[in-house]
Motif scaffolding. Structure first.
Motif, mmCIF file in Angstrom:
data_model
loop_
_atom_site.group_PDB
_atom_site.id
_atom_site.type_symbol
_atom_site.label_atom_id
_atom_site.label_comp_id
_atom_site.label_asym_id
_atom_site.label_seq_id
_atom_site.Cartn_x
_atom_site.Cartn_y
_atom_site.Cartn_z
ATOM 1 N N LEU A 74 0.823 -1.219 0.000
ATOM 2 C CA LEU A 74 0.000 0.000 0.000
ATOM 3 C C LEU A 74 0.849 1.258 0.000
ATOM 4 C CD1 LEU A 74 -2.730 -1.052 2.583
ATOM 5 C CD2 LEU A 74 -2.910 -1.005 0.086
ATOM 6 N N GLY A 75 2.128 1.110 0.065
ATOM 7 C CA GLY A 75 3.037 2.249 0.139
ATOM 8 C C GLY A 75 3.892 2.124 1.378
ATOM 9 N N TRP A 76 5.078 2.692 1.315
ATOM 10 C CA TRP A 76 6.011 2.576 2.426
ATOM 11 C C TRP A 76 5.529 3.355 3.629
ATOM 12 C CZ3 TRP A 76 9.628 -0.950 2.643
ATOM 13 C CH2 TRP A 76 10.072 -1.521 1.451
ATOM 14 N N MET A 77 5.771 2.772 4.798
ATOM 15 C CA MET A 77 5.461 3.414 6.065
ATOM 16 C C MET A 77 6.710 3.409 6.930
ATOM 17 S SD MET A 77 1.772 1.656 6.918
ATOM 18 C CE MET A 77 1.959 2.075 8.632
ATOM 19 N N MET A 78 6.833 4.437 7.751
ATOM 20 C CA MET A 78 7.945 4.528 8.693
ATOM 21 C C MET A 78 7.356 4.538 10.098
ATOM 22 S SD MET A 78 10.232 7.444 6.767
ATOM 23 C CE MET A 78 11.276 7.657 8.177
ATOM 24 N N THR A 79 7.798 3.597 10.930
ATOM 25 C CA THR A 79 7.280 3.485 12.286
ATOM 26 C C THR A 79 8.422 3.716 13.268
ATOM 27 O OG1 THR A 79 5.720 1.835 11.460
ATOM 28 C CG2 THR A 79 5.926 2.035 13.840
ATOM 29 N N PRO A 80 8.307 4.756 14.117
ATOM 30 C CA PRO A 80 9.410 5.082 15.017
ATOM 31 C C PRO A 80 9.586 4.068 16.138
ATOM 32 C CG PRO A 80 7.531 6.460 15.534
ATOM 33 C CD PRO A 80 7.165 5.661 14.317
ATOM 34 N N TYR A 81 10.831 3.974 16.608
ATOM 35 C CA TYR A 81 11.093 3.155 17.789
ATOM 36 C C TYR A 81 12.215 3.715 18.672
ATOM 37 C CZ TYR A 81 14.935 0.941 15.137
ATOM 38 O OH TYR A 81 16.066 0.702 14.400
ATOM 39 N N TYR A 82 12.901 4.769 18.221
ATOM 40 C CA TYR A 82 14.050 5.281 18.972
ATOM 41 C C TYR A 82 14.144 6.787 18.785
ATOM 42 C CZ TYR A 82 19.025 5.948 20.152
ATOM 43 O OH TYR A 82 20.220 6.373 20.689
ATOM 44 N N PHE A 83 14.516 7.480 19.867
ATOM 45 C CA PHE A 83 14.722 8.923 19.839
ATOM 46 C C PHE A 83 15.952 9.249 20.683
ATOM 47 C CE2 PHE A 83 14.431 13.097 21.761
ATOM 48 C CZ PHE A 83 14.068 13.914 20.706
ATOM 49 N N ARG A 84 16.759 10.183 20.183
ATOM 50 C CA ARG A 84 17.929 10.607 20.941
ATOM 51 C C ARG A 84 18.205 12.082 20.650
ATOM 52 N NH1 ARG A 84 23.484 7.449 21.948
ATOM 53 N NH2 ARG A 84 24.654 9.148 22.890
ATOM 54 N N ASN A 85 18.547 12.824 21.707
ATOM 55 C CA ASN A 85 19.015 14.193 21.565
ATOM 56 C C ASN A 85 20.196 14.348 22.516
ATOM 57 O OD1 ASN A 85 19.445 17.034 22.003
ATOM 58 N ND2 ASN A 85 17.532 17.368 20.890
ATOM 59 N N ASP A 86 21.395 14.438 21.955
ATOM 60 C CA ASP A 86 22.602 14.501 22.769
ATOM 61 C C ASP A 86 22.706 15.786 23.576
ATOM 62 O OD1 ASP A 86 23.532 11.987 21.961
ATOM 63 O OD2 ASP A 86 24.507 12.824 20.188
ATOM 64 N N TYR A 87 22.209 16.891 23.038
ATOM 65 C CA TYR A 87 22.286 18.155 23.767
ATOM 66 C C TYR A 87 21.447 18.119 25.040
ATOM 67 C CZ TYR A 87 24.528 20.245 19.688
ATOM 68 O OH TYR A 87 25.386 20.532 18.666
ATOM 69 N N LEU A 88 20.345 17.373 25.010
ATOM 70 C CA LEU A 88 19.459 17.275 26.172
ATOM 71 C C LEU A 88 19.728 16.034 27.024
ATOM 72 C CD1 LEU A 88 16.105 18.334 24.467
ATOM 73 C CD2 LEU A 88 17.705 19.765 25.775
#
Length: 136
Positions: A74-88
């Motif tokens: 049906l079309g590509w989907m992106m599903t998140p699983y990780y987040f990072r912010n080094d400054y914070l």
């Protein structure tokens, strides 16, 4: 992350050795790359990050990882699983595998989805797709 999917399509699609660096002054460079390991459900995964520098060290501001799926073609989907912010000093997994167990944190997952939608709007407004097309 429609903007990222459009950039991937313009780059010829996902591949295991994918690495794209998009310079788009005055914004931080955007790096899109395939991860060596699949996502938590075994699908191919990509990392998307803006990189800054602090005292000579590269800093992710932010980095997110997504699984790429194409359910029923049906079309590509992106599903998140990780987040990072080094400054914070933030590193979060909203979905992961621990040995044989799939671990899912719904509230954090929804936060990651919400952040990804906002980031996508910013990438579109900052014209990263057009910057990539100009660089080709």
């Amino acid at each position: 992350m429609k903007t990222i999917l459009q950039i991937l399509a313009a780059a010829g699609g996902f591949r295991r050795n994918l690495y794209l660096r998009i310079e788009n002054p005055p914004y931080m460079a955007l790096v899109i790359e395939a991860t060596p390991e699949p996502g938590p459900l075994g699908a191919p995964a990509i990392s998307i990050a803006h990189y800054g520098e602090l005292n000579g060290d590269l800093m992710r501001d932010p980095e997110m990882c997504f699984e790429l799926t194409n359910p029923a073609r049906l079309g590509w989907m992106m599903t998140p699983y990780y987040f990072r912010n080094d400054y914070l000093g933030i590193e979060q997994f909203s979905r992961m595998r621990d040995a044989q167990n799939y671990i899912f944190y719904p509230d954090l997952f929804h936060q990651h989805e919400s952040f990804a939608r906002t980031w996508d709007r910013n990438l579109r407004a900052q014209r990263f797709l057009e910057a990539f097309q100009r660089s080709r």
